[in-house]
Write a protein that holds these residues in place. Structure first.
Motif, PDB file in Angstrom:
ATOM      1  N   LEU A  40       0.660  -0.903   0.145  1.00  0.00           N
ATOM      2  CA  LEU A  40       0.291  -0.315  -0.080  1.00  0.00           C
ATOM      3  C   LEU A  40       0.524   1.289  -0.100  1.00  0.00           C
ATOM      4  O   LEU A  40       1.155   2.016  -1.071  1.00  0.00           O
ATOM      5  CB  LEU A  40      -0.908  -0.020   1.075  1.00  0.00           C
ATOM      6  N   GLU A  41       1.811   1.690   0.895  1.00  0.00           N
ATOM      7  CA  GLU A  41       2.538   2.174   0.341  1.00  0.00           C
ATOM      8  C   GLU A  41       4.040   2.659  -0.341  1.00  0.00           C
ATOM      9  O   GLU A  41       3.478   3.145  -1.033  1.00  0.00           O
ATOM     10  CB  GLU A  41       3.659   2.172   2.073  1.00  0.00           C
ATOM     11  N   ALA A  42       4.275   1.854  -0.903  1.00  0.00           N
ATOM     12  CA  ALA A  42       4.739   1.376  -2.459  1.00  0.00           C
ATOM     13  C   ALA A  42       4.064   2.612  -3.775  1.00  0.00           C
ATOM     14  O   ALA A  42       4.142   2.978  -4.259  1.00  0.00           O
ATOM     15  CB  ALA A  42       5.210   0.249  -2.893  1.00  0.00           C
ATOM     16  N   LEU A  43       2.614   1.627  -3.288  1.00  0.00           N
ATOM     17  CA  LEU A  43       1.396   2.285  -4.899  1.00  0.00           C
ATOM     18  C   LEU A  43       0.803   3.634  -3.938  1.00  0.00           C
ATOM     19  O   LEU A  43       0.203   4.018  -4.857  1.00  0.00           O
ATOM     20  CB  LEU A  43       0.892   1.276  -4.689  1.00  0.00           C
ATOM     21  N   THR A  44       0.905   4.507  -2.946  1.00  0.00           N
ATOM     22  CA  THR A  44       0.373   5.332  -3.138  1.00  0.00           C
ATOM     23  C   THR A  44       1.292   6.635  -3.319  1.00  0.00           C
ATOM     24  O   THR A  44       2.630   7.307  -2.394  1.00  0.00           O
ATOM     25  CB  THR A  44       0.201   5.385  -1.092  1.00  0.00           C
ATOM     26  N   HIS A  45       0.552   7.502  -3.497  1.00  0.00           N
ATOM     27  CA  HIS A  45       0.620   9.245  -3.818  1.00  0.00           C
ATOM     28  C   HIS A  45       0.789   9.794  -2.777  1.00  0.00           C
ATOM     29  O   HIS A  45      -0.208  10.088  -2.057  1.00  0.00           O
ATOM     30  CB  HIS A  45       0.708   9.726  -5.516  1.00  0.00           C
ATOM     31  N   GLY A  46       1.772  10.498  -2.978  1.00  0.00           N
ATOM     32  CA  GLY A  46       1.568  11.586  -1.382  1.00  0.00           C
ATOM     33  C   GLY A  46       0.158  12.863  -1.443  1.00  0.00           C
ATOM     34  O   GLY A  46      -0.472  12.784  -0.601  1.00  0.00           O
ATOM     35  N   ARG A  65       9.402   6.910   1.076  1.00  0.00           N
ATOM     36  CA  ARG A  65      10.725   6.170   1.288  1.00  0.00           C
ATOM     37  C   ARG A  65      10.561   4.943   0.924  1.00  0.00           C
ATOM     38  O   ARG A  65      12.637   4.198   0.295  1.00  0.00           O
ATOM     39  CB  ARG A  65      10.468   5.727   2.790  1.00  0.00           C
ATOM     40  N   LEU A  66       9.973   3.911   0.130  1.00  0.00           N
ATOM     41  CA  LEU A  66      10.291   2.955  -0.442  1.00  0.00           C
ATOM     42  C   LEU A  66      11.008   3.091  -1.698  1.00  0.00           C
ATOM     43  O   LEU A  66      12.067   2.184  -2.307  1.00  0.00           O
ATOM     44  CB  LEU A  66       9.249   1.832  -0.495  1.00  0.00           C
ATOM     45  N   GLU A  67      11.047   4.739  -2.504  1.00  0.00           N
ATOM     46  CA  GLU A  67      11.381   4.686  -3.675  1.00  0.00           C
ATOM     47  C   GLU A  67      12.981   4.722  -3.768  1.00  0.00           C
ATOM     48  O   GLU A  67      13.820   4.519  -4.265  1.00  0.00           O
ATOM     49  CB  GLU A  67      10.906   6.050  -4.385  1.00  0.00           C
ATOM     50  N   PHE A  68      13.439   5.311  -2.322  1.00  0.00           N
ATOM     51  CA  PHE A  68      14.798   5.789  -2.611  1.00  0.00           C
ATOM     52  C   PHE A  68      15.577   4.946  -1.793  1.00  0.00           C
ATOM     53  O   PHE A  68      16.412   4.400  -2.903  1.00  0.00           O
ATOM     54  CB  PHE A  68      14.435   6.625  -1.006  1.00  0.00           C
ATOM     55  N   LEU A  69      14.971   3.444  -1.260  1.00  0.00           N
ATOM     56  CA  LEU A  69      15.296   1.749  -1.721  1.00  0.00           C
ATOM     57  C   LEU A  69      15.717   1.782  -2.551  1.00  0.00           C
ATOM     58  O   LEU A  69      17.108   0.748  -2.648  1.00  0.00           O
ATOM     59  CB  LEU A  69      14.324   2.116  -0.232  1.00  0.00           C
ATOM     60  N   GLY A  70      14.434   1.571  -3.475  1.00  0.00           N
ATOM     61  CA  GLY A  70      14.083   0.680  -4.835  1.00  0.00           C
ATOM     62  C   GLY A  70      15.275   1.215  -5.781  1.00  0.00           C
ATOM     63  O   GLY A  70      15.887   0.390  -6.197  1.00  0.00           O
ATOM     64  N   VAL A 115       7.122   5.189  -8.754  1.00  0.00           N
ATOM     65  CA  VAL A 115       6.736   3.961  -7.713  1.00  0.00           C
ATOM     66  C   VAL A 115       7.052   2.320  -8.268  1.00  0.00           C
ATOM     67  O   VAL A 115       6.927   1.978  -7.593  1.00  0.00           O
ATOM     68  CB  VAL A 115       4.981   4.154  -7.883  1.00  0.00           C
ATOM     69  N   MET A 116       8.033   2.811  -9.438  1.00  0.00           N
ATOM     70  CA  MET A 116       8.470   1.285 -10.030  1.00  0.00           C
ATOM     71  C   MET A 116       9.726   1.050  -9.343  1.00  0.00           C
ATOM     72  O   MET A 116       9.528   0.102  -8.792  1.00  0.00           O
ATOM     73  CB  MET A 116       8.499   1.896 -11.515  1.00  0.00           C
ATOM     74  N   GLU A 117      10.250   2.075  -8.999  1.00  0.00           N
ATOM     75  CA  GLU A 117      11.250   2.053  -8.146  1.00  0.00           C
ATOM     76  C   GLU A 117      11.109   1.764  -6.495  1.00  0.00           C
ATOM     77  O   GLU A 117      11.411   0.824  -5.502  1.00  0.00           O
ATOM     78  CB  GLU A 117      12.006   3.060  -8.001  1.00  0.00           C
ATOM     79  N   ALA A 118       9.945   2.243  -5.837  1.00  0.00           N
ATOM     80  CA  ALA A 118       9.359   2.462  -5.034  1.00  0.00           C
ATOM     81  C   ALA A 118       8.907   0.568  -4.747  1.00  0.00           C
ATOM     82  O   ALA A 118       8.760  -0.269  -3.316  1.00  0.00           O
ATOM     83  CB  ALA A 118       7.823   2.490  -4.874  1.00  0.00           C
ATOM     84  N   LEU A 119       8.018   0.048  -5.949  1.00  0.00           N
ATOM     85  CA  LEU A 119       7.499  -1.707  -5.629  1.00  0.00           C
ATOM     86  C   LEU A 119       9.265  -1.850  -5.949  1.00  0.00           C
ATOM     87  O   LEU A 119       8.929  -3.450  -4.769  1.00  0.00           O
ATOM     88  CB  LEU A 119       7.199  -1.599  -6.767  1.00  0.00           C
TER      89      LEU A 119
END
Length: 229
Positions: A27-33, A48-53, A123-127
């Protein structure tokens, strides 16, 4: 985070080999601000997940390129930058049907946010980051190598970047250094469009429009070379 994955989104994630364990991560990975304006007040967005991905993607692609041949550092960097660019990530996102699964606020969706290269790339990077968190590095790397297979095996990033090519063309023809300027910016931040003009004094100019300044500059340089090179 409150909320649950839409059944169609869960099925889509499973089809991609992502097998959600903790729904909150996906849910976090797919959620825009923007979703926080129309959804749960405590919904975390993908940043945050985008940063990691982004880091997992960069390392995975760099490792593949290193093993693939003996190209010098400059060539490796050129291909890496092209393969992990926002435009490439957005293209991969579209190819797997990601846009309809992004959680956007109504205004952002109405403004075309689901087709924004910036949002799709992020979002691709967040996934990828979510896959790393849930299943580990090897699974995330395998996902990248599967989704990026055509780009890795193809010519993405092998050709000289148009801005570099134009710079060399100008120097080789004893012309002034190309000058780039943003002539127009339209749309909201999450779906902005930039028009850039590149000019070489005493030669001419060319313009291009894209969803990021850097991409507009690249396309403008390409258009200039096609017209005057």
């Amino acid at each position: 985070m409150t909320g649950t994955l839409d059944p169609a989104t869960r099925e889509w994630l499973e089809q991609q080999g992502l097998a959600p364990v903790r729904e909150a991560t996906w849910l976090e990975a797919l959620t825009h601000g923007s979703f926080n304006g129309s959804g749960p007040a405590d919904a975390a967005d993908y940043q945050r997940l985008e940063f990691l991905g982004d880091r997992v993607l960069g390392l995975s692609v760099a490792a593949w390129l290193f093993r693939a041949g003996d190209a010098p550092e400059g060539r490796l960097s050129q291909r890496l930058n092209a393969l992990v660019s926002g435009a490439t990530c957005a293209r991969i996102a579209r190819s797997i049907g990601l846009p309809v699964h992004i959680r956007l606020g109504k205004q952002a969706r109405d403004d075309g946010g689901a087709d924004s290269d910036k949002i799709l790339g992020d979002v691709m990077e967040a996934l990828i980051g979510a896959c790393f968190i849930e299943h580990g590095f090897d699974a995330a790397q395998a996902l990248i190598y599967r989704l990026w297979a055509r780009e890795l095996e193809g010519d993405e990033g092998k050709a000289k970047h148009p801005k570099s090519a134009l710079q060399e063309w100008a120097a080789g023809n004893r012309r002034a250094t190309p000058v780039y300027e943003v002539t127009d910016r339209s749309g909201p931040d999450h779906a902005a469009r930039f028009t850039v003009r590149v000019t070489v004094r005493n030669v001419g100019h060319a313009e291009a429009t894209a969803t990021s300044k850097s991409e507009a500059e690249r396309l403008a340089a390409k258009a200039f070379l096609e017209a005057f090179g």
